[in-house]
Write an enzyme that holds these catalytic residues in place. Structure first.
Site, PDB file in Angstrom:
ATOM      1  N   TYR A 109       0.864  -1.187   0.000  1.00 60.52           N
ATOM      2  CA  TYR A 109       0.000   0.000   0.000  1.00 60.52           C
ATOM      3  C   TYR A 109       0.894   1.227   0.000  1.00 60.52           C
ATOM      4  CZ  TYR A 109      -3.295   3.530   1.801  1.00 60.52           C
ATOM      5  OH  TYR A 109      -4.064   4.665   1.969  1.00 60.52           O
ATOM      6  N   ASP A 160       9.309   3.027  -1.380  1.00 60.40           N
ATOM      7  CA  ASP A 160       8.337   3.698  -0.508  1.00 60.40           C
ATOM      8  C   ASP A 160       8.721   3.365   0.938  1.00 60.40           C
ATOM      9  OD1 ASP A 160       4.710   3.583  -0.046  1.00 60.40           O
ATOM     10  OD2 ASP A 160       6.321   4.629   1.002  1.00 60.40           O
ATOM     11  N   LYS A 197       5.352   9.486   8.191  1.00 60.23           N
ATOM     12  CA  LYS A 197       5.289   8.915   9.539  1.00 60.23           C
ATOM     13  C   LYS A 197       6.402   9.440  10.472  1.00 60.23           C
ATOM     14  CE  LYS A 197       2.915   4.850   7.733  1.00 60.23           C
ATOM     15  NZ  LYS A 197       1.565   4.806   8.332  1.00 60.23           N
TER      16      LYS A 197
HETATM   17  P1  KE4 Z   1      -0.437   8.472   4.522  1.00 63.25           P
HETATM   18  O1  KE4 Z   1      -1.062   9.201   3.345  1.00 63.25           O
HETATM   19  O2  KE4 Z   1      -1.450   7.655   5.311  1.00 63.25           O
HETATM   20  O3  KE4 Z   1       0.383   9.431   5.418  1.00 63.25           O
HETATM   21  O4  KE4 Z   1       0.648   7.459   3.964  1.00 63.25           O
HETATM   22  C1  KE4 Z   1       0.265   6.498   3.018  1.00 63.25           C
HETATM   23  C2  KE4 Z   1       1.257   5.347   3.063  1.00 63.25           C
HETATM   24  C3  KE4 Z   1       2.220   5.266   2.072  1.00 63.25           C
HETATM   25  N1  KE4 Z   1       3.136   4.270   2.063  1.00 63.25           N
HETATM   26  C4  KE4 Z   1       3.147   3.327   3.043  1.00 63.25           C
HETATM   27  C5  KE4 Z   1       4.177   2.244   2.993  1.00 63.25           C
HETATM   28  C6  KE4 Z   1       2.184   3.370   4.084  1.00 63.25           C
HETATM   29  O5  KE4 Z   1       2.204   2.413   5.048  1.00 63.25           O
HETATM   30  C7  KE4 Z   1       1.213   4.390   4.106  1.00 63.25           C
HETATM   31  C8  KE4 Z   1       0.127   4.477   5.169  1.00 63.25           C
HETATM   32  N2  KE4 Z   1       0.045   3.384   6.095  1.00 63.25           N
HETATM   33  C9  KE4 Z   1      -1.230   3.152   6.718  1.00 63.25           C
HETATM   34  C10 KE4 Z   1      -1.055   1.961   7.673  1.00 63.25           C
HETATM   35  N3  KE4 Z   1      -1.144   0.731   7.010  1.00 63.25           N
HETATM   36  C11 KE4 Z   1      -1.760   4.373   7.423  1.00 63.25           C
HETATM   37  C12 KE4 Z   1      -2.934   4.115   8.329  1.00 63.25           C
HETATM   38  C13 KE4 Z   1      -4.245   4.514   7.682  1.00 63.25           C
HETATM   39  O6  KE4 Z   1      -4.394   4.352   6.449  1.00 63.25           O
HETATM   40  O7  KE4 Z   1      -5.128   4.977   8.448  1.00 63.25           O
END
Ligand code: KE4
Length: 426
Positions: A143, A238, A266
């Site tokens: 993801y 990523d 993060k």
């Molecule tokens: P954000 O847009 O949520 O800041 O980041 C997206 C993203 C991009 N790349 C990786 C590897 C990620 O894990 C994420 C976001 N991770 C999720 C947890 N699996 C965020 C939690 C959520 O979606 O509420």
């Protein structure tokens, strides 16, 4: 008597879709009522009913120092008193860019944004603009945020073009994304053999954390690097989740593979909204205002958010920080594994730096298909047993977990003891 969490959840659903501002928070895959947190301190969070939990989500990764770390809070308070945002360059953004480029040698230039989604969306557009090609390769189970080109599932056959995995994504956009199997070097080579001239970029989680935790085979990462180099495709790591989480140089430092672009989020915001994308100057030079690839953001590099990120990153430089974090995370995974085995529960677990995976299957999975063979009902039973005992794990089986520097040995021991009781009653 309805709990405060239930009252809040009922009220929240009136004006917020699903009662949450991000789907995973709704507890839909584990069932039950989401916990509304009112405060966090160190390794612990307290919910609206006054229940205290050892927290293994840590806001999905950012809180590597734990909740409300004094140095981070002080930095945010100091920045706040000077104003919240200017929409103009500030020195702290330059400090952040300099620090990120020092910590990650593959970063020659970097652009700050406000989320991981923005970082990956921008990196993909940049790779397409730099190469003049359209095709993006991603891997099933990975993801990278919710931009349209990434909400794509595998086509009918391995090498067929993608189909939307979300409503609202045009099919003729999704077809520019190909979805392959993680850790499958042969599938990757076949895709390049057939489509090399069209491939703009390959984006990968160098340690996968969104299909639970799946570690890469070094040969897979080496194949990614070699094929992208040979065919002029941009390799995007990523590292939104793995950046400064799995080690001081992220996964690229751990495995010794240099990507062309890296996306971050993060940890670099320390709990505040900061994302970033960066890499080779030759590629970054195509981003506006230098080049033809447009990208922008009102709150990009926000000084209050950057203050939280800088304070966090500076704490990570303490001697022995990552050794201690990795040891504490292994104390958890080893302890849970031993407790499950003592009670005959099919279970495995592994840690990479300060992130971990728990699996209700006998061996740690190495592929998306193997992750899908985990016992979901068993996970849900574990999740609720631990939640009732005051230990908060990710409310979904396909998520990685996180330990912070604030987790003491005693916290981990208490979690393992609670798991022993859950497994004994299995
Ligand atoms: P954000 O847009 O949520 O800041 O980041 C997206 C993203 C991009 N790349 C990786 C590897 C990620 O894990 C994420 C976001 N991770 C999720 C947890 N699996 C965020 C939690 C959520 O979606 O509420």
């Amino acid at each position: 008597m309805i709990s405060r969490n239930q009252q809040l959840f009922e009220r929240a659903q009136k004006h917020i879709p699903g009662g949450v501002n991000s789907p995973v928070r709704a507890f839909r895959s584990v069932g039950g009522t989401p916990r509304f947190f009112v405060a966090g301190s160190g390794a612990h969070v307290t919910d609206a009913d006054g229940r205290r939990y050892v927290d293994y989500v840590g806001s999905w990764g950012p809180l590597i120092l734990g909740h409300a770390h004094p140095a981070v809070i002080a930095a945010v308070q100091e920045a706040t008193l000077k104003g919240l945002s200017f929409g103009a360059p500030t020195e702290s953004e330059v400090d952040m860019a300099d620090l990120l480029c020092e910590l990650l040698p593959s970063l020659e230039m970097v652009r700050l944004v406000s989320s991981g989604t923005e970082a990956t969306m921008s990196a993909i557009r940049l790779a397409r603009g730099y190469t003049g090609r359209d095709l993006l390769i991603k891997f099933e189970g990975c993801y990278h945020g919710h931009s349209d080109s990434l909400l794509v599932k595998a086509g009918s056959g391995l090498l067929t073009l993608g189909n939307p995995s979300s409503a609202g994504v045009p099919a003729d956009l999704a077809q520019h994304t190909m979805v392959l199997d993680y850790n499958d070097s042969a599938g990757l080579a076949a895709a390049f053999a057939e489509h090399a001239a069209q491939i703009a970029a390959v984006i990968v989680e160098p340690v996968a954390g969104n299909m639970n935790l799946v570690t890469p085979r070094l040969q897979f990462l080496q194949a990614l690097r070699e094929l992208c180099t040979r065919h002029g495709a941009v390799l995007i790591f990523d590292e939104v989740m793995t950046g400064f989480r799995v080690g001081p140089r992220g996964a690229q430092g751990l495995y010794g593979i240099t990507p062309d672009l890296t996306t971050l989020g993060k940890v670099i915001g320390g709990g505040m909204p900061v994302g970033a994308f960066g890499g080779r100057a030759e590629i970054m030079g195509k981003i506006a205002p230098l080049g033809p690839v447009y990208q922008a953001g009102t709150l990009s590099g926000n000084p209050v958010a950057v203050a939280a990120g800088l304070a966090t990153l500076r704490q990570l430089r303490a001697a022995g920080f990552y050794e201690e974090l990795a040891q504490r995370t292994r104390q958890l995974t080893d302890g849970l594994q031993a407790a499950a085995h003592r009670n005959g529960v099919p279970f495995s677990a592994q840690a990479v730096g300060g992130m971990f995976g728990l699996y209700f299957r006998s061996e740690c999975p190495q592929s998306y298909a193997e992750v899908m063979s985990c016992d979901l009902q068993a996970f849900n039973r574990f999740f609720h047993g631990m939640l009732d005992a005051g230990h908060y794990f990710a409310p979904a089986a396909f998520e990685a977990g996180f330990v912070s520097a604030a987790h003491a040995e005693a916290d981990i021991a208490a979690t393992v003891a609670a798991a022993e009781a859950v497994f004994k009653a299995w």
